[in-house]
Design a protein around this motif. Structure first.
Motif, PDB file in Angstrom:
ATOM      1  N   MET A 200      34.203  38.753  28.877  1.00  0.00           N
ATOM      2  CA  MET A 200      34.492  38.202  30.185  1.00  0.00           C
ATOM      3  C   MET A 200      35.711  38.884  30.799  1.00  0.00           C
ATOM      4  N   MET A 201      35.626  39.146  32.094  1.00  0.00           N
ATOM      5  CA  MET A 201      36.769  39.744  32.778  1.00  0.00           C
ATOM      6  C   MET A 201      37.126  38.917  34.016  1.00  0.00           C
ATOM      7  N   THR A 202      38.421  38.787  34.261  1.00  0.00           N
ATOM      8  CA  THR A 202      38.871  38.095  35.466  1.00  0.00           C
ATOM      9  C   THR A 202      38.624  38.990  36.672  1.00  0.00           C
ATOM     10  N   ILE A 203      38.810  38.412  37.833  1.00  0.00           N
ATOM     11  CA  ILE A 203      38.558  39.173  39.054  1.00  0.00           C
ATOM     12  C   ILE A 203      39.516  40.351  39.181  1.00  0.00           C
ATOM     13  N   ARG A 204      40.755  40.131  38.765  1.00  0.00           N
ATOM     14  CA  ARG A 204      41.739  41.203  38.874  1.00  0.00           C
ATOM     15  C   ARG A 204      41.423  42.355  37.924  1.00  0.00           C
ATOM     16  N   GLU A 205      41.006  42.003  36.727  1.00  0.00           N
ATOM     17  CA  GLU A 205      40.640  43.043  35.766  1.00  0.00           C
ATOM     18  C   GLU A 205      39.482  43.878  36.306  1.00  0.00           C
ATOM     19  N   MET A 206      38.556  43.199  36.940  1.00  0.00           N
ATOM     20  CA  MET A 206      37.428  43.899  37.550  1.00  0.00           C
ATOM     21  C   MET A 206      37.911  44.855  38.638  1.00  0.00           C
ATOM     22  N   CYS A 207      38.789  44.328  39.486  1.00  0.00           N
ATOM     23  CA  CYS A 207      39.303  45.125  40.601  1.00  0.00           C
ATOM     24  C   CYS A 207      39.998  46.385  40.099  1.00  0.00           C
ATOM     25  N   ASP A 208      40.812  46.216  39.073  1.00  0.00           N
ATOM     26  CA  ASP A 208      41.524  47.365  38.522  1.00  0.00           C
ATOM     27  C   ASP A 208      40.560  48.356  37.894  1.00  0.00           C
ATOM     28  N   ALA A 209      39.556  47.800  37.227  1.00  0.00           N
ATOM     29  CA  ALA A 209      38.623  48.665  36.500  1.00  0.00           C
ATOM     30  C   ALA A 209      37.717  49.466  37.432  1.00  0.00           C
TER      31      ALA A 209
END
Lengths: 132, 132
Positions: free
Chosen positions: A5-14
């Motif tokens: 699972m990834m948070t929204i911020r982790e997704m954005c950075d990735a």
DNA sequence: AGAAAAGTTGACGTGCGCGTAAGCGTAACG
DNA sequence: CGTTACGCTTACGCGCACGTCAACTTTTCT
């Protein structure tokens, strides 16, 4: 970062997108993050879909086009009738992409040719003097 | 139909665009029809440019991107300094298009693979009975 | 000459793909 | 335990690429 699972911020950075974009994609039913309380958690499946979304965009597909294309990637979870239809759509899309691939090749050759011609012109003009 | 000049309607029929679109492209300095009185007359050059515009659009380029790209196709009408810069831009564009070409190939392979998998699933499921 | 057809310039409207505050909940940190 | 940070929803705004009248001039046909 449970790796699942990834948070929204982790997704954005990735993936170099904004939170707004991810929420927007969810509202358009391109992504389906699960909720932990109020917060979104993006799964591996969402990540795979997002990659396809971003790629589709680079090819000039609309989000609606892409949404339909995405269904093609979980073929098998469907009723037989629906699946047959999906496969038909997929084959059409594939043909379209092949045409685009071919057309892009032509465009590449043409631009390449233009550049060569330009380089020659430049060389000849440069041999004597540039607009002396 | 002087074979050199075309009216707006002839253009529309020939390239499947609307008058509005052609006027819009002119306003954005993508086309430069000459005027006979009040009316627009599109030259061979405009036709060549329009083809490139429509192609560019299919690849997902913005009109502004395309406007810049179009300059690459009349390399030679420029000052030396400007021409060097144009060539540099052209080479970058070319690289970008080659990447896109490659990426499209990958996408085609992937979708193709998905279709095959789907067809197999369908065949196996269809052998016995569909959701009996 | 008179009417229809084709073209022109505004100017406002529209769908898509987000951007950008506003206002609120909550959870984490010092 | 307050405040700072992150996230959520709601909602209006915006740039792009045209669509769609409206009102007018100019050909063209008969």
């Amino acid at each position: 970062m449970t790796d699942e699972m990834m948070t929204i911020r982790e997704m954005c950075d990735a993936y170099e997108v904004t939170p707004r974009t991810l929420r927007f994609y969810e509202s358009k039913e391109l992504l389906f993050p699960v909720r932990k309380g109020q917060k979104r958690l993006f799964t591996r499946r969402d990540r795979a879909r997002l990659k396809l979304i971003l790629r589709g965009k680079r090819f000039g597909f609309s989000l609606e086009d892409i949404r339909q294309l995405l269904d093609l990637y979980h073929i098998g979870d469907q009723q037989r009738t629906q699946m047959v239809r999906t496969l038909a759509v997929a084959r059409e899309r594939l043909e379209e992409m092949r045409r685009q691939h071919q057309e892009l090749e032509t465009a590449i050759e043409e631009l390449s040719q233009q550049i060569s011609t330009g380089e020659e012109t430049l060389a000849k003009a440069g041999a004597s003097q540039p607009k002396a």
